[in-house]
Design an enzyme around this catalytic site. Sequence first.
Site, PDB file in Angstrom:
ATOM      1  N   LYS A   1       1.085  -1.184  -0.005  1.00 19.86           N
ATOM      2  CA  LYS A   1       0.219  -0.103   0.038  1.00 19.86           C
ATOM      3  C   LYS A   1       0.640   1.260   0.045  1.00 19.86           C
ATOM      4  O   LYS A   1       0.454   2.283  -0.346  1.00 19.86           O
ATOM      5  CB  LYS A   1      -0.761   0.120   1.790  1.00 19.86           C
ATOM      6  CG  LYS A   1      -1.774  -1.232   1.128  1.00 19.86           C
ATOM      7  CD  LYS A   1      -2.816  -0.684   2.247  1.00 19.86           C
ATOM      8  CE  LYS A   1      -2.508  -0.598   3.865  1.00 19.86           C
ATOM      9  NZ  LYS A   1      -1.929  -2.136   4.500  1.00 19.86           N
TER      10      LYS A   1
ATOM     11  N   ARG B   1      -9.829   1.555   8.891  1.00 23.47           N
ATOM     12  CA  ARG B   1      -9.161  -0.534   9.200  1.00 23.47           C
ATOM     13  C   ARG B   1      -9.950  -1.624   9.755  1.00 23.47           C
ATOM     14  O   ARG B   1      -9.985  -2.420  10.111  1.00 23.47           O
ATOM     15  CB  ARG B   1      -7.757  -0.865  10.220  1.00 23.47           C
ATOM     16  CG  ARG B   1      -6.773  -1.072   9.518  1.00 23.47           C
ATOM     17  CD  ARG B   1      -5.387  -0.932  10.061  1.00 23.47           C
ATOM     18  NE  ARG B   1      -4.228  -0.865   9.882  1.00 23.47           N
ATOM     19  CZ  ARG B   1      -3.322  -1.019   9.474  1.00 23.47           C
ATOM     20  NH1 ARG B   1      -3.220   0.440   9.581  1.00 23.47           N
ATOM     21  NH2 ARG B   1      -1.960  -1.652   9.235  1.00 23.47           N
TER      22      ARG B   1
ATOM     23  N   ARG C   1      11.730  -6.357   4.065  1.00 20.78           N
ATOM     24  CA  ARG C   1      11.430  -5.448   4.690  1.00 20.78           C
ATOM     25  C   ARG C   1      12.215  -4.892   5.375  1.00 20.78           C
ATOM     26  O   ARG C   1      13.239  -3.732   5.835  1.00 20.78           O
ATOM     27  CB  ARG C   1      10.323  -4.772   5.002  1.00 20.78           C
ATOM     28  CG  ARG C   1       9.831  -3.365   5.162  1.00 20.78           C
ATOM     29  CD  ARG C   1       8.815  -2.867   4.997  1.00 20.78           C
ATOM     30  NE  ARG C   1       7.496  -3.170   6.090  1.00 20.78           N
ATOM     31  CZ  ARG C   1       6.613  -2.554   5.893  1.00 20.78           C
ATOM     32  NH1 ARG C   1       6.270  -2.046   4.947  1.00 20.78           N
ATOM     33  NH2 ARG C   1       4.784  -2.977   6.685  1.00 20.78           N
TER      34      ARG C   1
ATOM     35  N   ARG D   1      11.435  -2.018  12.081  1.00 22.55           N
ATOM     36  CA  ARG D   1      10.245  -1.622  12.783  1.00 22.55           C
ATOM     37  C   ARG D   1      10.257  -2.491  13.940  1.00 22.55           C
ATOM     38  O   ARG D   1       9.468  -4.196  13.363  1.00 22.55           O
ATOM     39  CB  ARG D   1       9.134  -2.226  11.873  1.00 22.55           C
ATOM     40  CG  ARG D   1       8.619  -0.240  11.388  1.00 22.55           C
ATOM     41  CD  ARG D   1       7.724  -0.093  10.034  1.00 22.55           C
ATOM     42  NE  ARG D   1       6.665  -0.888  10.420  1.00 22.55           N
ATOM     43  CZ  ARG D   1       5.747  -0.275   9.715  1.00 22.55           C
ATOM     44  NH1 ARG D   1       4.756  -0.024   9.224  1.00 22.55           N
ATOM     45  NH2 ARG D   1       4.224  -1.280  10.505  1.00 22.55           N
TER      46      ARG D   1
ATOM     47  N   ARG E   1      -0.329  -9.051  13.589  1.00 19.31           N
ATOM     48  CA  ARG E   1      -1.353  -7.787  12.557  1.00 19.31           C
ATOM     49  C   ARG E   1      -2.096  -8.197  11.784  1.00 19.31           C
ATOM     50  O   ARG E   1      -3.237  -7.949  11.240  1.00 19.31           O
ATOM     51  CB  ARG E   1       0.269  -7.466  12.390  1.00 19.31           C
ATOM     52  CG  ARG E   1       0.265  -5.872  13.320  1.00 19.31           C
ATOM     53  CD  ARG E   1       2.020  -5.798  12.599  1.00 19.31           C
ATOM     54  NE  ARG E   1       2.004  -4.495  11.481  1.00 19.31           N
ATOM     55  CZ  ARG E   1       2.953  -4.674  10.555  1.00 19.31           C
ATOM     56  NH1 ARG E   1       4.291  -5.126  10.984  1.00 19.31           N
ATOM     57  NH2 ARG E   1       2.595  -3.968   9.395  1.00 19.31           N
TER      58      ARG E   1
HETATM   59  P1  AMP Z   1       0.947   0.427   9.350  1.00 21.12           P
HETATM   60  O1  AMP Z   1       1.725   1.371   8.750  1.00 21.12           O
HETATM   61  O2  AMP Z   1      -0.117   0.900   8.362  1.00 21.12           O
HETATM   62  O3  AMP Z   1       1.136  -0.943   8.552  1.00 21.12           O
HETATM   63  O4  AMP Z   1       0.521  -0.176  10.482  1.00 21.12           O
HETATM   64  C1  AMP Z   1       1.074   0.145  11.892  1.00 21.12           C
HETATM   65  C2  AMP Z   1       0.253  -0.016  13.442  1.00 21.12           C
HETATM   66  O5  AMP Z   1      -0.465   1.035  13.233  1.00 21.12           O
HETATM   67  C3  AMP Z   1      -0.937  -0.600  12.750  1.00 21.12           C
HETATM   68  O6  AMP Z   1      -0.632  -2.239  13.134  1.00 21.12           O
HETATM   69  C4  AMP Z   1      -1.860  -0.125  14.051  1.00 21.12           C
HETATM   70  O7  AMP Z   1      -1.745  -1.034  15.625  1.00 21.12           O
HETATM   71  C5  AMP Z   1      -2.131   0.594  14.042  1.00 21.12           C
HETATM   72  N1  AMP Z   1      -2.470   1.452  12.983  1.00 21.12           N
HETATM   73  C6  AMP Z   1      -2.377   2.285  11.881  1.00 21.12           C
HETATM   74  N2  AMP Z   1      -3.416   2.551  10.999  1.00 21.12           N
HETATM   75  C7  AMP Z   1      -4.370   2.140  12.224  1.00 21.12           C
HETATM   76  C8  AMP Z   1      -6.227   2.337  11.781  1.00 21.12           C
HETATM   77  N3  AMP Z   1      -6.235   3.241  10.880  1.00 21.12           N
HETATM   78  N4  AMP Z   1      -6.842   1.701  13.295  1.00 21.12           N
HETATM   79  C9  AMP Z   1      -6.017   0.878  13.565  1.00 21.12           C
HETATM   80  N5  AMP Z   1      -4.593   0.984  13.849  1.00 21.12           N
HETATM   81  C10 AMP Z   1      -4.055   1.410  13.215  1.00 21.12           C
END
Ligand code: AMP
Length: 197
Positions: free
Chosen positions: A13, A88, A127, A139, A150
């Site tokens: 994404k 999400r 990654r 990360r 996740r």
């Molecule tokens: P990402 O970078 O999009 O993979 O997000 C990393 C982490 O941030 C996720 O595993 C969640 O813990 C939190 N997170 C990001 N976006 C959301 C969202 N829209 N709703 C809830 N948690 C989020």
Amino acid sequence: MRLVLLGPPGAGKGTQAARLVEKFSLLHLSTGDMLRAASAAGTPTGLAAKEIMDRGDLVPDAIVVKIIEDRIAEKDAVNGFVLDGFPRTVAQAESLDAMLKAKNQKLDAVIELEVDAEKLVDRIVKRAEEAKHAGVPVRKDDDPAVFSTRLAAYRAQTAPVSAYYRQTGLLKAVDGMESIDAVTHAIDAALQHRAHA
Ligand code: AMP
């Protein structure tokens, strides 16, 4: 143009959002990036979110909805945006609809990147290795054990968001297993199709 990019963690994404941003001069709104920035800045929201993110769970809807609501109220969001990692949950999708409706705006398309779970684990391992080689901190949530949490959160809470957008006719599914360029091409085609629909 207002777009949502849907797909499991590691589906690409962020990569595809960056390309859409460049092509259409949109704002890239990644809730993950915003939460990581808040956590690095040590804000109360950021610190609360960090603990949840580090174990791979979802941050409460109210927190992320407020972050997006505040961000899209800013002037530079008027030309459009790509939402990456938001919504999400179905509740977040409903909140997004309500906030856009209040501004007389709507989404143009929701692009879903479809990728199988096995490939996702490979990508996330890669990654983490790339980050390590580049001297960038890996990360915490790219650790394989956290990553499986996740993925589980994705299956339980985010997968229903696809059905939500399918019902509205906004959903465009794209095969995310192809090369980065091929996926970009498929997204372009899906958006063209929408323009001529
Ligand atoms: P990402 O970078 O999009 O993979 O997000 C990393 C982490 O941030 C996720 O595993 C969640 O813990 C939190 N997170 C990001 N976006 C959301 C969202 N829209 N709703 C809830 N948690 C989020």
